[in-house]
Design a protein around this motif. Structure first.
Motif, short mmCIF file in Angstrom:
data_model
loop_
_atom_site.label_atom_id
_atom_site.label_comp_id
_atom_site.label_asym_id
_atom_site.label_seq_id
_atom_site.Cartn_x
_atom_site.Cartn_y
_atom_site.Cartn_z
N ILE A 1 47.21 29.93 43.67
CA ILE A 1 45.80 29.70 43.36
C ILE A 1 44.94 30.11 44.55
O ILE A 1 43.83 30.65 44.38
CB ILE A 1 45.57 28.23 42.97
CG1 ILE A 1 46.34 27.92 41.67
CG2 ILE A 1 44.08 27.93 42.79
CD1 ILE A 1 46.32 26.45 41.29
N TRP A 2 45.44 29.86 45.77
CA TRP A 2 44.75 30.33 46.98
C TRP A 2 44.52 31.83 46.93
O TRP A 2 43.44 32.31 47.27
CB TRP A 2 45.56 29.92 48.21
CG TRP A 2 45.56 30.89 49.36
CD1 TRP A 2 46.47 31.88 49.59
CD2 TRP A 2 44.61 30.97 50.44
NE1 TRP A 2 46.16 32.57 50.74
CE2 TRP A 2 45.02 32.03 51.29
CE3 TRP A 2 43.47 30.25 50.78
CZ2 TRP A 2 44.33 32.38 52.43
CZ3 TRP A 2 42.78 30.61 51.94
CH2 TRP A 2 43.20 31.66 52.75
N HIS A 3 45.53 32.59 46.52
CA HIS A 3 45.38 34.04 46.41
C HIS A 3 44.18 34.41 45.54
O HIS A 3 43.35 35.25 45.89
CB HIS A 3 46.64 34.67 45.81
CG HIS A 3 47.79 34.72 46.74
ND1 HIS A 3 49.09 34.88 46.30
CD2 HIS A 3 47.87 34.63 48.10
CE1 HIS A 3 49.91 34.89 47.33
NE2 HIS A 3 49.20 34.74 48.44
N PHE B 1 55.47 32.96 41.21
CA PHE B 1 54.04 32.82 40.95
C PHE B 1 53.21 33.33 42.12
O PHE B 1 52.18 33.97 41.92
CB PHE B 1 53.69 31.36 40.65
CG PHE B 1 52.27 31.18 40.19
CD1 PHE B 1 51.89 31.51 38.91
CD2 PHE B 1 51.30 30.69 41.06
CE1 PHE B 1 50.58 31.36 38.48
CE2 PHE B 1 49.98 30.54 40.65
CZ PHE B 1 49.62 30.87 39.35
N ASN B 2 53.66 33.05 43.34
CA ASN B 2 52.95 33.57 44.51
C ASN B 2 52.94 35.10 44.51
O ASN B 2 51.97 35.73 44.95
CB ASN B 2 53.60 33.05 45.79
CG ASN B 2 53.32 31.59 46.04
OD1 ASN B 2 52.49 30.98 45.37
ND2 ASN B 2 54.02 31.00 47.00
N THR B 3 54.03 35.70 44.04
CA THR B 3 54.10 37.16 43.96
C THR B 3 53.17 37.69 42.88
O THR B 3 52.38 38.61 43.11
CB THR B 3 55.54 37.61 43.67
OG1 THR B 3 56.40 37.14 44.71
CG2 THR B 3 55.63 39.13 43.59
N MET B 4 53.25 37.10 41.69
CA MET B 4 52.44 37.59 40.57
C MET B 4 50.95 37.37 40.79
O MET B 4 50.12 38.19 40.39
CB MET B 4 52.87 36.90 39.27
CG MET B 4 54.28 37.24 38.81
SD MET B 4 54.52 39.01 38.48
CE MET B 4 55.50 39.50 39.90
N SER B 5 50.59 36.28 41.47
CA SER B 5 49.16 36.01 41.69
C SER B 5 48.53 37.03 42.63
O SER B 5 47.31 37.20 42.63
CB SER B 5 48.97 34.59 42.25
OG SER B 5 49.60 34.46 43.52
#
Length: 266
Positions: free
Chosen positions: A207-209, A29-33
């Motif tokens: 979400i931060w991204h 998710f961190n990658t996709m965001s």
């Protein structure tokens, strides 16, 4: 050398479960965001063009660098490699440096700096030194970068004290509000991971991204508007929103109702 590119060679590991959705992506998710950088940045490049053409085409470097931030962020979270971490953090540092060099108000320059060219060279020198220093203790880099955000907020507060434009004041409130939400997600993910793991919600860094890209769009538009009002007032700058100016949500930009190269220093 090869070890620096290896998966999970970075000392930094965010709260999201590793390899949960793919054996090739550590934090899915961190990658996709991070794709949000590739959505917002080109739009902001387009929206900023009239202002950049009138003020300084180097303004485009801010959002071009944000594209690199998104690219390196994806690489870092996909691999959690040492090289990915450093590329991610150094690209953020240089994006901040470009913004400082272009937009930091001249009236707040150090007493020994007389013009923007000299100030830009000083920023460049500091950024080079800081880039080299970032390899000394990489785990501290993210905290140092967030300190720059605090200085930006302080400087913005000084500028907004004399501002009477209601649109600019609302944009400032929105920018600060988005940043507070974003940094709250970053801090909660970093220091409250055990709580979020119990709740099975480990996506706050992703979400931060999203929030920080939008906050950057709002904040950079605000400082660009203040800069335009000060440096090119005869171009009659105003704040508008894309895709429609009467929508409650949208991406802000500086619209120029006049066109002149007349300069007025602030």
């Amino acid at each position: 050398m090869a070890g620096m590119f290896a998966y999970e060679s970075s000392e930094v590991d965010w709260c999201e479960d590793n390899y949960k959705h793919s054996e090739n992506v550590v934090e899915y998710f961190n990658t996709m965001s991070s794709f949000v950088f590739f959505v917002v940045s080109p739009v902001m490049l387009y929206l900023f063009h009239p202002y950049a053409r009138e003020r300084n085409l180097a303004v485009h470097l801010v959002w071009l660098m944000m594209i690199f931030v998104g690219l390196f962020s994806m690489y870092f979270h996909m691999t959690l490699s040492y090289v990915g971490q450093m590329l991610d953090e150094i690209s953020i540092l240089w994006a901040l440096a470009i913004g400082y060099a272009l937009w930091f108000p001249r009236r707040h320059f150090p007493f020994f700096v007389k013009d923007r060219r000299t100030f830009s060279r000083m920023v460049l020198a500091i950024t080079v030194v800081t880039t080299l220093s970032s390899f000394i203790r990489p785990t501290a880099n993210a905290y140092a970068l967030n300190c720059f955000a605090l200085h930006i907020l302080y400087s913005l507060g000084l500028e907004m004290r004399s501002c009477t434009d209601q649109r600019a004041l609302r944009l400032a409130q929105a920018s600060v509000g988005l940043w507070v939400l974003a940094i709250s997600c970053w801090i909660s993910d970093r220091f409250g991971c055990s709580v979020w793991q119990k709740l099975n919600f480990c996506y706050l860094h992703g979400i931060w991204h999203i929030l920080i890209v939008v906050a950057t769009a709002y904040g950079s538009t605000l400082v660009a508007y203040l800069d335009a009002s000060c440096e090119i007032p005869h171009s009659l700058p105003s704040l508008q929103y894309w895709p429609r100016d009467d929508w409650a949500l949208g991406l802000p930009y500086v619209a120029l109702r006049g066109a002149t190269k007349t300069r007025k220093g602030c």
